[in-house]
Motif scaffolding. Structure first.
Motif: not given
Length: 213
Positions: A182-187, A101, A97, A179-180
């Motif tokens: 933020q998602h990358y940092e969360d993962l 991203e 994932f 969005v990408i």
């Protein structure tokens, strides 16, 4: 499941044989693991003759095969090893994932004529991410002072960096990048680190079990 386990114990049934399909066998196995000797069979090895198949007929057929020792059981590792394998598979998916991203973010930058990848070795490094965050504050302004955002050897490439960010981020690309990112940092910063910590704990638990056995 609990009632089944109790019924088997009351009838002194210590040996259980079942076929496994998908993940459906796991809940049954988890309940009976401590009280029964379980043999898991591959469906292709216990397939009954074609005809009018029912669950009761299949169960009777598997029981007959098991009674005559005609079922080759599959290896099932201990609980901690199963949990460790499950976490390792999940970690692999998280890593995939993250890679996806990163590719999407890089694609959005390329479409916006932001060519950081041609100057920096890692688009997701500290300097590059600082520049991207600054760009997202006002996508229409690419003439800001980047020197405070650049670290290490990249300070020797200030002119190349200024040319690399001379692009235009459209509103739809801006929203996509936010969005990408933020998602990358969360993962990467939260989920992956938590999974790695869980894996370390399970590995330690497995080592302690092996030493005590």
């Amino acid at each position: 499941m609990r009632e089944l386990s109790q019924w088997l114990c009351e009838n002194n049934c210590k040996d259980v044989c079942m076929e496994y399909t998908g993940e459906y066998w796991i809940p049954v196995f988890n309940i009976l693991e401590d009280s029964c000797n379980i043999k898991l069979a591959q469906p292709k090895y216990v397939k009954a003759i074609r005809g009018k198949k029912t669950d009761k007929k299949d169960a009777k057929w598997i029981a007959d095969l098991f009674k005559h020792d005609l079922v080759a059981g599959s290896f099932i590792p201990p609980t901690d090893i199963r949990q460790l394998r499950d976490l390792m598979r999940y970690r692999t998916k998280l890593t995939n994932f993250i890679s996806s991203e990163k590719n999407r973010l890089q694609n959005s930058l390329t479409v916006s004529n932001i060519q950081l990848a041609s100057v920096v070795s890692d688009t997701f490094g500290k300097s590059s991410m600082s520049i991207i965050e600054k760009l997202l504050e006002d996508p229409t302004n690419t003439n800001f002072d980047i020197e405070p955002l650049v670290y290490g050897a990249l300070r020797n490439k200030m002119d190349e960096l200024k040319l690399a960010i001379d692009g235009f981020i459209k509103p739809e690309q801006e929203g996509k990048i936010v969005v990408i990112k933020q998602h990358y940092e969360d993962l990467n910063d939260h989920l992956l680190k938590q999974v790695d910590l869980d894996i370390k704990c399970l590995r330690l638990k497995s080592l302690l079990r092996l030493k005590s056995s």
